[in-house]
Design a protein around this motif. Structure first.
Motif, PDB file in Angstrom:
ATOM      1  N   UNK A   1       0.732  -1.369  -0.094  1.00 61.66           N
ATOM      2  CA  UNK A   1      -0.042  -0.110   0.007  1.00 61.66           C
ATOM      3  C   UNK A   1       0.813   1.205  -0.057  1.00 61.66           C
ATOM      4  N   UNK A   2       1.947   1.278   0.857  1.00 61.09           N
ATOM      5  CA  UNK A   2       2.699   2.501   0.878  1.00 61.09           C
ATOM      6  C   UNK A   2       3.662   2.548  -0.406  1.00 61.09           C
ATOM      7  N   UNK A   3       4.002   1.405  -1.012  1.00 62.96           N
ATOM      8  CA  UNK A   3       4.604   1.406  -2.638  1.00 62.96           C
ATOM      9  C   UNK A   3       3.840   2.137  -3.472  1.00 62.96           C
ATOM     10  N   UNK A   4       2.570   1.724  -3.508  1.00 60.61           N
ATOM     11  CA  UNK A   4       1.417   1.990  -4.484  1.00 60.61           C
ATOM     12  C   UNK A   4       0.893   3.613  -4.041  1.00 60.61           C
ATOM     13  N   UNK A   5       0.963   3.944  -2.826  1.00 60.08           N
ATOM     14  CA  UNK A   5       0.789   5.384  -2.565  1.00 60.08           C
ATOM     15  C   UNK A   5       2.139   6.373  -3.121  1.00 60.08           C
ATOM     16  N   UNK A   6       3.146   5.778  -3.072  1.00 60.80           N
ATOM     17  CA  UNK A   6       4.338   6.460  -3.566  1.00 60.80           C
ATOM     18  C   UNK A   6       4.122   6.974  -5.158  1.00 60.80           C
TER      19      UNK A   6
END
Length: 128
Positions: free
Chosen positions: A91-96
């Motif tokens: 989720x954090x990777x996609x958020x980036x």
């Protein structure tokens, strides 16, 4: 080329996040039980280090990684396990990707970083 203060804030935050991710992925690689997961996290750490250098090239600022994620994420792995933790990391990777999108339009070198972040999310989810 001059960088607006708003863009500089995004770039510096991105640079810090990439540096922090290097430590986090390496720390996670040290505690995971699956050797394939460990190898994957070490590769992701290396790629995040490259991303940090891309941002440093734009910000011309040297930052130090913060150890918070490198401390917390391995603990979370031990407490909640990979089935719950890996989707959070993804989720954090996609958020980036969303965070980098506005600056990627202005700085071409960020486009590949943005694409890598999406691939990183897919890679982490693929470990499940």
């Amino acid at each position: 080329m001059s960088i607006s203060s708003e863009d500089m804030k995004v770039l510096l935050k991105a640079q810090q996040g990439e540096l922090d991710a290097v430590l986090m992925y390496n720390a996670l690689a040290d505690v995971v039980k699956d050797k394939n997961d460990a190898e994957t996290f070490r590769r992701l750490a290396s790629e995040e280090g490259h991303h940090a250098s891309v941002f440093k090239g734009l910000t011309d600022t040297t930052l130090k990684p913060k150890k918070t994620l490198a401390t917390v994420v391995p603990l979370l792995y031990k407490i909640i396990g990979k089935k719950k933790l890996y989707p959070l990391i993804a989720k954090f990777e996609y958020g980036a990707v969303d965070t980098y999108a506005p600056v990627a339009e202005k700085f071409a070198e960020i486009e590949s970083v943005k694409n890598d972040e999406h691939r990183h999310g897919d890679t982490v989810m693929g470990l499940l």
